[in-house]
Design an enzyme around this catalytic site. Structure first.
Site, PDB file in Angstrom:
ATOM      1  CG  HIS A   1      29.532  40.521  49.779  1.00  0.00           C
ATOM      2  ND1 HIS A   1      29.512  41.477  50.775  1.00  0.00           N
ATOM      3  CD2 HIS A   1      30.837  40.350  49.459  1.00  0.00           C
ATOM      4  CE1 HIS A   1      30.749  41.869  51.039  1.00  0.00           C
ATOM      5  NE2 HIS A   1      31.570  41.197  50.244  1.00  0.00           N
TER       6      HIS A   1
ATOM      7  CG  HIS B   1      34.300  37.661  51.752  1.00  0.00           C
ATOM      8  ND1 HIS B   1      35.544  38.175  52.061  1.00  0.00           N
ATOM      9  CD2 HIS B   1      33.665  38.667  51.096  1.00  0.00           C
ATOM     10  CE1 HIS B   1      35.631  39.432  51.643  1.00  0.00           C
ATOM     11  NE2 HIS B   1      34.499  39.749  51.041  1.00  0.00           N
TER      12      HIS B   1
END
Length: 218
Positions: A100, A160
């Site tokens: 991430h 994401h």
């Protein structure tokens, strides 16, 4: 399982844990976000769900078969297991890193392809695509990711993070770091008021890709 297979699995697990810890140490993940996997024969070693990387021990080894059935360990595999298995079923990759990373995730909210501001994009096979958003852990996300990875070794997942793959964990990790750096460069350059970053053409990226093949790096 033979002694040699046991040793290979044990060494592989050490590499998975070391790579996962590296993603945290270098700021590519926060807490238990992100995940790492390595395929050894018909066994996929994968980080477990919800366990901080610094707490992982040799006895926490977690593994599944190519269909996702757990065959090693008692900890639940990462919720992103479908993403990892999709890559192993459809490519020749042996290692996958999912993060991430801040800059890459930010870029995934802005564009459908990472603007090619640097030839580092060629190290990932060309202009990096952004897979459309789908909820984590779903077959839909895995399918979107596979489309974005076509002829590539890395992509972004919209809103994401990143996914990269390679023949080894070191290779997959290096591609993750290059992708995060590429996104950071574009964000930095595009933030200058009144200026638009110059981009490399497909031909220019292709020439770099051919040169990398000559050095055995692509």
């Amino acid at each position: 399982m033979s002694d040699g297979q046991h040793e290979a699995i044990a060494r592989g697990w050490q590499a998975v844990v070391a790579t996962a810890r590296r993603t945290a140490a270098e700021g590519l993940v926060v807490g238990t976000s992100g995940n790492v996997s390595l395929r050894i024969g018909d066994t996929v070693l994968v980080t477990p769900s919800g366990v901080p990387y610094e707490r992982l021990r040799p006895e926490d080894l977690t593994g599944v078969d190519p269909e996702g059935n757990q065959i090693l360990g008692t900890l639940a595999p990462t919720s992103e297991l479908p993403l990892h298995l999709a890559i192993y079923r459809n490519t020749g990759a042996r290692a996958v890193v999912h993060t991430h990373a801040v800059h890459a995730t930010a870029v995934s909210t802005l564009v459908t392809e990472v603007p090619p501001v640097h030839y580092a994009a060629a190290m990932l096979g060309g202009t990096v695509r952004v897979a459309p958003y789908a909820r984590y852990g779903t077959p839909e996300l895995a399918g979107n990711m596979l489309a974005a990875l076509r002829d590539r070794t890395g992509c972004l997942l919209a809103n994401h993070g990143t996914v990269t793959c390679g023949a080894t964990l070191d290779e997959a990790y290096d591609r993750t770091a290059q992708l995060e750096w590429l996104c950071r460069v574009w964000l930095t350059a595009s933030s200058v008021p009144g200026r638009t970053p110059a981009l490399l053409s497909e031909d220019q990226l292709g020439a770099v890709g051919e040169a990398l093949k000559g050095y055995g790096q692509a």
